[in-house]
Design a protein around this motif. Sequence first.
Motif, short mmCIF file in Angstrom:
data_model
loop_
_atom_site.label_atom_id
_atom_site.label_comp_id
_atom_site.label_asym_id
_atom_site.label_seq_id
_atom_site.Cartn_x
_atom_site.Cartn_y
_atom_site.Cartn_z
N SER A 99 41.45 37.34 41.68
CA SER A 99 41.17 38.23 42.56
C SER A 99 42.04 39.69 41.70
O SER A 99 43.54 39.00 42.01
CB SER A 99 40.88 38.97 43.80
N ASN A 100 41.72 40.35 41.02
CA ASN A 100 42.68 41.68 40.17
C ASN A 100 42.91 42.43 41.45
O ASN A 100 43.78 43.13 41.40
CB ASN A 100 42.12 42.19 39.48
N LEU B 90 37.61 42.70 40.40
CA LEU B 90 36.94 41.72 39.24
C LEU B 90 37.53 39.86 39.67
O LEU B 90 39.14 40.02 39.97
CB LEU B 90 37.96 41.88 37.94
N SER C 264 37.81 36.22 39.05
CA SER C 264 37.41 35.22 37.56
C SER C 264 38.28 34.10 38.22
O SER C 264 38.38 33.37 38.50
CB SER C 264 38.91 36.05 36.95
N SER D 148 37.96 30.44 35.91
CA SER D 148 38.56 30.20 34.67
C SER D 148 39.09 27.91 34.28
O SER D 148 38.63 27.48 35.82
CB SER D 148 40.49 30.81 34.69
N SER E 239 37.25 31.03 29.91
CA SER E 239 36.93 32.74 31.83
C SER E 239 35.81 33.07 31.72
O SER E 239 34.90 33.59 30.89
CB SER E 239 38.40 33.22 31.78
N ASP F 96 34.01 36.49 34.51
CA ASP F 96 34.20 37.89 35.40
C ASP F 96 33.27 38.66 35.79
O ASP F 96 32.30 38.05 35.28
CB ASP F 96 35.52 38.79 35.11
#
Length: 188
Positions: free
Chosen positions: A51-52, A74, A76, A78, A83, A85
């Motif tokens: 998580s960003n 956001l 993600s 991967s 990746s 999002d």
Amino acid sequence: TQPVELFELASIDVTPSAGVRVTLGSSTSLVAVVKDSKGRAVTNRPVTWSSNAPTVATIDANGVVTAIGVGQALMSASAGGLSADVLVNVLRAPVSLIVGPLTGSGSGTVQSLPAGINCRVTAASATGACAFNFPADAQVVLTSTPDAGQLFGAWGGACLGSAVGTTCSLTMSQARTTSAQFIAQRRL
């Protein structure tokens, strides 16, 4: 002694792919599928989640998103060099607005904008759609309309200090209860 099939990782598909909305304090799940260049699912590739904005929403190794604070995060997924999002919107839970009667002798209706409340007030009773859950922080305008031969009397409850004439504006930062009074005109 057994043939080995080589394949190239091509994409990661995340479901749901867009428009993820989560209520503050609740959870939802995301699913990631790694695909090869022929569009087939690859099952032996682990997906790493991140998580960003971990102060808004976190995500665990199984793709479970937990909403912590209001805002956007956001998420993600991967695997290898690939990746994908997904934007998650964390919202406050809807809150209720209840309209009731403020004792009077007349009748009329109270309606809301946005739609949801359409309450009929007659003397000391209220019928119809007198309660509705609005999105948190929504701006709701209530309008009172007296029946023929009636007058609007007053607002009560949450509208007591925020009403101007027959309209009342409320910000739904919490559950609210209000009331309306209608007065019957008497002919002499």
